[in-house]
Write a protein that holds these residues in place. Structure first.
Motif, short mmCIF file in Angstrom:
data_model
loop_
_atom_site.label_atom_id
_atom_site.label_comp_id
_atom_site.label_asym_id
_atom_site.label_seq_id
_atom_site.Cartn_x
_atom_site.Cartn_y
_atom_site.Cartn_z
N GLU A 135 0.83 -1.21 0.00
CA GLU A 135 0.00 0.00 0.00
C GLU A 135 0.86 1.26 0.00
O GLU A 135 0.50 2.26 -0.63
CB GLU A 135 -0.93 0.00 1.20
CG GLU A 135 -2.03 -1.03 1.09
CD GLU A 135 -2.98 -1.01 2.28
OE1 GLU A 135 -2.92 -0.07 3.10
OE2 GLU A 135 -3.78 -1.95 2.38
N ALA A 136 1.99 1.22 0.68
CA ALA A 136 2.89 2.38 0.72
C ALA A 136 3.46 2.68 -0.66
O ALA A 136 3.61 3.85 -1.03
CB ALA A 136 4.02 2.15 1.73
N ARG A 158 0.70 4.53 -2.36
CA ARG A 158 0.52 5.85 -1.75
C ARG A 158 1.61 6.84 -2.16
O ARG A 158 1.36 8.02 -2.33
CB ARG A 158 0.54 5.69 -0.21
CG ARG A 158 -0.52 6.39 0.52
CD ARG A 158 -0.55 6.20 2.01
NE ARG A 158 0.51 5.52 2.69
CZ ARG A 158 0.48 4.22 3.07
NH1 ARG A 158 -0.55 3.46 2.80
NH2 ARG A 158 1.49 3.70 3.73
N HIS A 159 2.84 6.36 -2.31
CA HIS A 159 3.98 7.24 -2.60
C HIS A 159 4.43 7.18 -4.06
O HIS A 159 5.53 7.64 -4.37
CB HIS A 159 5.15 6.90 -1.67
CG HIS A 159 4.87 7.22 -0.24
ND1 HIS A 159 4.94 8.50 0.27
CD2 HIS A 159 4.48 6.43 0.79
CE1 HIS A 159 4.63 8.48 1.55
NE2 HIS A 159 4.34 7.24 1.89
N ASP A 201 8.11 5.22 5.00
CA ASP A 201 6.76 5.27 5.55
C ASP A 201 6.46 4.09 6.47
O ASP A 201 5.81 4.25 7.49
CB ASP A 201 5.75 5.32 4.40
CG ASP A 201 4.32 5.58 4.85
OD1 ASP A 201 4.11 5.98 6.02
OD2 ASP A 201 3.42 5.38 4.03
#
Length: 164
Positions: A79-80, A83-84, A153
């Motif tokens: 997911e990171a 997200r990034h 993160d």
């Protein structure tokens, strides 16, 4: 061997790479054949939690071992990365994520890198540390900044604080 939690048995020639066994014999297509020389990291998988380039490994060496590919991963890094913007075309992403998981485990175990300074154990996970530790995984699209931010993160340093 155990691949992504399933015990599998293969009758293969001794010269078959782990990458080819996974992709061609078992239909596990997450690990990619990028360079087939261990230079790009697109084939990175975890063996008993340790990251390796599966194109350089012979499948017969991993009898009885646990192999995890991106198909078997359930980690906050996934997911990171989204997200990034740690991916663009996505070709290298499975290897990047598997490598990052292995790298975080190496860091947590206190293994230093070439750029580690001081006697901290584990060393503080900085952008420079991440870039060095992930240098075996290439991204043609150049999503490196997003990859580093995704790892930062989800990571913590030895004190349980964000590794920034």
């Amino acid at each position: 061997m155990k691949v992504n939690g399933d015990v599998v048995s293969l009758d293969i020639e001794p010269w078959v790479s782990l990458l080819d066994a996974l992709r061609d014999r078992l239909g596990v297509t997450g690990p990619k054949k990028g360079c087939d020389q261990g230079a790009c990291g697109a084939c990175t998988v975890l063996v008993d939690g340790i990251r390796i380039n599966s194109c350089l490994a012979l499948a017969v060496q991993y009898d009885g071992r646990e192999i995890t590919t991106i198909e078997g991963v359930d980690h906050p890094l996934q997911e990171a990365f989204v997200r990034h913007d740690g991916l663009q075309c996505g070709y290298c992403t499975p290897g990047q994520i598997c490598s990052a998981i292995g790298m975080l485990a190496e860091h947590a175990a206190g293994q230093p890198s070439v750029v580690t300074t001081g006697q901290d154990a584990p060393p503080r996970l900085t952008e420079q540390e991440i870039r060095e530790r992930m240098s075996g995984n290439l991204c043609r699209c150049g999503a490196y900044n997003g990859i580093v931010q995704a790892i930062l993160d989800v990571s913590t340093d030895g004190a349980g604080e964000p590794g920034r």
